[in-house]
Design a protein around this motif. Structure first.
Motif, short mmCIF file in Angstrom:
data_model
loop_
_atom_site.label_atom_id
_atom_site.label_comp_id
_atom_site.label_asym_id
_atom_site.label_seq_id
_atom_site.Cartn_x
_atom_site.Cartn_y
_atom_site.Cartn_z
N ASN A 44 -9.13 7.17 14.87
CA ASN A 44 -8.75 6.90 13.49
C ASN A 44 -8.65 8.22 12.74
O ASN A 44 -9.66 8.77 12.32
N TYR A 45 -7.45 8.73 12.58
CA TYR A 45 -7.22 9.99 11.89
C TYR A 45 -6.78 9.75 10.46
O TYR A 45 -6.21 8.71 10.15
N ARG A 46 -7.01 10.75 9.61
CA ARG A 46 -6.55 10.66 8.23
C ARG A 46 -5.18 11.29 8.04
O ARG A 46 -4.50 11.00 7.07
N ASN A 71 0.60 1.49 12.80
CA ASN A 71 -0.32 2.51 12.32
C ASN A 71 0.32 3.22 11.13
O ASN A 71 1.42 3.73 11.24
N LEU A 73 -0.82 5.88 9.58
CA LEU A 73 -1.31 7.25 9.52
C LEU A 73 -0.27 8.15 8.86
O LEU A 73 0.89 8.14 9.26
#
Length: 169
Positions: A44-46, A71, A73
């Motif tokens: 889970n990246y920002r 996603n 993102l």
């Protein structure tokens, strides 16, 4: 939370990490497309900083696969290609922003901050179903529409809940 950097040039990866260190976020770096795609899909990246031309799989394909998986993102695409058609293709496939190499370090940082701000606002409004919002002695449980003041439960009508949620956010 982390930032993912998918860039095959080790010197540019190092520069990106130095410039983005001001954000005080941990960074994971990937030197080819397949490793990067796997990393992004499993974590889970920002924010994703994504090179367009990569070994294994292109940045366009990575972006396409990320968006196909729903996603959201934020993706900042980096590329040496400065043609308008290339930029449009990147944005249409799902990139949130596009930066042409060579770029200014200050511009990179500003664009990264803007994407993080937008995604934070979006997440706050989009994930409110299971969230508790606290301000002073007030706590609003958005899952069951219950307000507590000094740990005493206050039931709300639907309209009251909408208003208090709006004010508290």
């Amino acid at each position: 939370m982390h930032i993912a950097i998918i860039e095959d040039d080790p010197n540019l990866r190092s520069l990106l990490k130095i410039v983005l260190s001001e954000l005080n976020l941990q960074m994971d770096e990937f030197d080819n497309g397949w490793k990067g795609l796997d990393g992004v899909m499993q974590n889970n990246y920002r924010l994703l900083i994504l090179d367009l031309m990569l070994p294994g799989i292109s940045g366009i394909e990575i972006c396409r696969k990320i968006r196909q998986s729903n996603n959201q993102l934020p993706i900042l695409m980096l590329t040496a290609k400065s043609e308008e058609d290339d930029k449009i293709a990147g944005l249409e496939i799902g990139a949130d922003d596009y930066l042409t190499k060579p770029f200014s370090n200050r511009e990179l940082l500003a664009r990264a901050k803007a994407l993080l701000r937008r995604s934070e606002v979006k997440n706050q409004s989009g994930n409110s179903e299971n969230k508790i919002i606290s301000i002073g002695n007030l706590k609003l449980n958005t899952a069951n529409q219950v307000l507590t003041k000094n740990n005493v439960e206050v039931r709300l009508t639907s309209k009251e809940f909408d208003l208090i949620k709006l004010f508290m956010t």
